[in-house]
Design a protein around this motif. Structure first.
Motif, short mmCIF file in Angstrom:
data_model
loop_
_atom_site.label_atom_id
_atom_site.label_comp_id
_atom_site.label_asym_id
_atom_site.label_seq_id
_atom_site.Cartn_x
_atom_site.Cartn_y
_atom_site.Cartn_z
N ARG A 29 1.29 -1.64 7.21
CA ARG A 29 2.21 -1.14 8.08
C ARG A 29 2.88 -2.72 8.36
NH1 ARG A 29 -2.46 1.60 12.08
NH2 ARG A 29 -3.80 0.79 10.35
N LEU A 39 -5.31 -2.94 7.79
CA LEU A 39 -5.47 -3.83 8.61
C LEU A 39 -5.88 -5.76 8.69
CD1 LEU A 39 -6.83 -2.14 11.99
CD2 LEU A 39 -4.87 -2.98 11.80
N GLN A 45 1.84 6.68 -6.74
CA GLN A 45 0.36 7.02 -6.27
C GLN A 45 0.67 8.94 -6.60
OE1 GLN A 45 -0.71 7.64 -1.81
NE2 GLN A 45 -3.09 6.57 -2.62
N SER A 47 1.05 -1.01 0.12
CA SER A 47 0.17 0.08 0.02
C SER A 47 1.08 1.22 -0.18
CB SER A 47 -0.71 0.07 1.28
OG SER A 47 -1.89 0.79 1.22
N PRO A 48 0.37 2.44 -0.60
CA PRO A 48 1.11 3.42 -0.52
C PRO A 48 1.31 4.03 1.07
CG PRO A 48 -0.86 3.73 -1.65
CD PRO A 48 -0.72 2.61 -1.31
N CYS A 78 3.30 7.24 2.60
CA CYS A 78 4.45 8.41 3.05
C CYS A 78 5.47 8.17 3.87
CB CYS A 78 4.05 9.84 3.05
SG CYS A 78 3.14 10.53 1.82
C1 LIG Z 1 2.95 5.57 7.67
C2 LIG Z 1 2.19 5.96 6.73
C3 LIG Z 1 1.76 6.33 5.43
C4 LIG Z 1 0.16 6.25 4.05
N1 LIG Z 1 1.48 7.01 3.38
C5 LIG Z 1 -0.26 7.39 2.64
C6 LIG Z 1 0.04 7.63 0.94
O1 LIG Z 1 0.94 8.15 0.77
N2 LIG Z 1 -1.60 7.11 0.37
C7 LIG Z 1 -2.36 6.40 0.55
O2 LIG Z 1 -3.37 6.62 -0.27
N3 LIG Z 1 -2.39 6.11 1.94
C8 LIG Z 1 -1.18 5.89 2.46
N4 LIG Z 1 -1.42 5.60 4.34
C9 LIG Z 1 -2.45 4.42 4.21
C10 LIG Z 1 -2.26 3.25 3.92
O3 LIG Z 1 -1.98 3.18 2.19
C11 LIG Z 1 -3.32 2.29 4.44
O4 LIG Z 1 -4.28 2.29 3.03
C12 LIG Z 1 -3.68 2.17 6.24
O5 LIG Z 1 -2.24 1.99 6.29
C13 LIG Z 1 -4.52 1.32 6.60
O6 LIG Z 1 -3.93 -0.06 6.01
P1 LIG Z 1 -2.52 -1.36 7.53
O7 LIG Z 1 -3.67 -1.65 7.96
O8 LIG Z 1 -2.35 -2.14 6.11
O9 LIG Z 1 -1.05 0.03 7.48
C14 LIG Z 1 -0.06 5.38 4.86
C15 LIG Z 1 -0.15 4.97 6.26
C16 LIG Z 1 0.80 5.34 7.36
C17 LIG Z 1 0.86 4.29 7.60
#
Ligand SMILES: Cc1cc2nc3c(=O)[nH]c(=O)nc-3n(C[C@H](O)[C@H](O)[C@H](O)COP(=O)(O)O)c2cc1C
Length: 332
Positions: A302, A279, A99, A20-21, A23
């Motif tokens: 994450r 999640l 993205q 997932s993207p 930052c």
């Molecule tokens: C450090 C960090 C940076 C993120 N940056 C972006 C981003 O650049 N673009 C985006 O669409 N979502 C961003 N997200 C959201 C993640 O892509 C993802 O949708 C979100 O963390 C939920 O998924 P997860 O539970 O697997 O972490 C970010 C999340 C984290 C933790």
């Protein structure tokens, strides 16, 4: 299914695991260029056998950065660093997307910030300037130029960031778009024009990330996004990456797979491929989502920060022999 290939247009992913993207805010020089951190970070996940890596929100204009340390794609000077990055990831057998983003009223860079309507996100954020028609045209052009540069840098996939309360999402939601012109009467219009502009220079796989729920009584829900998703599909968007929230401050009850039902609803009702995110941390959970037809790709955020070899962990869990990168065979 998690380890079965998936083909979109002329691109075949070796499995359904998408990074997932995320930052990194790692551009220490504050110039949007690729730094060593990005090279190490993304290439490591390619070694870890992720099928598709989506590079973090990358700003199409300097004014559209979330922070001064964001990656950028607003200048041709960004292409060579991005090309190094795609080459490294391709060498390790993964595909790589980018993205394209504009932060709108959530930009924290110095100077004027812009949005569809002059409403700040909260008391701590600045009030944006309402975009003029010229600024709208210029921003659409910036997305197109970003797409052109992404192609020159050899990306396999483009994802348009229309989620999390950034600029495009601000046009889509009635909470943030109070315009009375054609961009307010038809809140989909801005995204529609961005998609058309991108398509003029890009014929590869095109994803759009959405926030399928505003978590506000007057905001959008997944039912509104069924309609938007149908329009995206009609425009040739290949996959909707279904996230939620962050349009306005709201408390979100997040639990394992909490956004998966949105991906499932959009997939079923709009008949368009979707990605599920949020999640998702185990191989079994990912397999369940795919096998039950709730999404076509599984986006991992994450968990891939904690464990760049997560595909190996998931394969072990599912009893699958994942091929090792050659130098790692003895330890796999
Ligand atoms: C450090 C960090 C940076 C993120 N940056 C972006 C981003 O650049 N673009 C985006 O669409 N979502 C961003 N997200 C959201 C993640 O892509 C993802 O949708 C979100 O963390 C939920 O998924 P997860 O539970 O697997 O972490 C970010 C999340 C984290 C933790």
């Amino acid at each position: 299914m998690l380890f079965s290939p998936y083909t979109i247009r002329d691109v075949t992913l070796k499995n359904r695991i998408v990074m997932s993207p995320m930052c990194m805010y790692a551009c220490d020089r504050e110039d949007g260029t690729v730094h060593n951190w990005h090279l190490i970070h993304y290439a490591t996940r390619a070694v870890g056998q992720v099928g598709l890596i989506i590079v973090e929100a990358t700003a199409v204009t300097p004014q559209g950065r979330i922070s001064a340390r964001d990656l950028g794609i607003w200048s041709d000077d960004h292409i060579s660093g991005l090309h190094t990055l795609t080459t490294l990831v391709h060498e390790q057998g993964a595909k790589i997307g980018i993205q394209l983003a504009h932060a709108g009223r959530k930009a924290t860079v110095s100077g004027e910030i812009i949005a569809p309507s002059p409403i700040p996100f909260d008391d701590n954020m600045r009030t944006p300037k309402e975009m003029t028609k010229t600024e709208i045209e210029e921003t659409i052009h910036a997305f197109q130029q970003g797409a052109r540069r992404a192609k020159e840098a050899d990306f396999d996939v483009i994802e348009i960031h229309a989620a999390h309360g950034y600029l495009i999402n601000e046009f889509l939601s009635p909470l943030t778009n109070k315009r009375t012109d054609e961009y307010g009467e038809n809140r989909y219009r801005f995204l529609s024009e961005v998609i058309e502009a991108v398509k003029e220079v890009w014929d590869g796989p095109l994803f759009v990330r959405i926030s399928a729920h505003d978590y506000h009584p007057d905001g959008l829900t997944v039912n509104d996004y069924i309609d938007y998703a149908q329009r995206m599909k009609a425009q040739g968007v290949d996959l909707i990456d279904v996230s939620s929230g962050a349009v306005v401050p709201a408390k979100i009850d997040a639990y394992p797979g909490y956004q998966v039902p949105f991906a499932e609803t959009i997939r079923r009702e709009a008949n368009v491929p979707t990605g599920a995110v949020g999640l998702i941390t185990s191989g079994l959970q990912a397999e369940e989502i795919l096998r039950n037809g709730r999404a076509d790709l599984v986006f991992i955020g994450r968990e891939l920060l904690r464990n760049p070899y997560w595909p190996k962990t998931a394969a072990n869990e599912l009893g699958i022999q994942l091929e090792a990168p050659k130098p790692y065979v003895r330890g796999w």
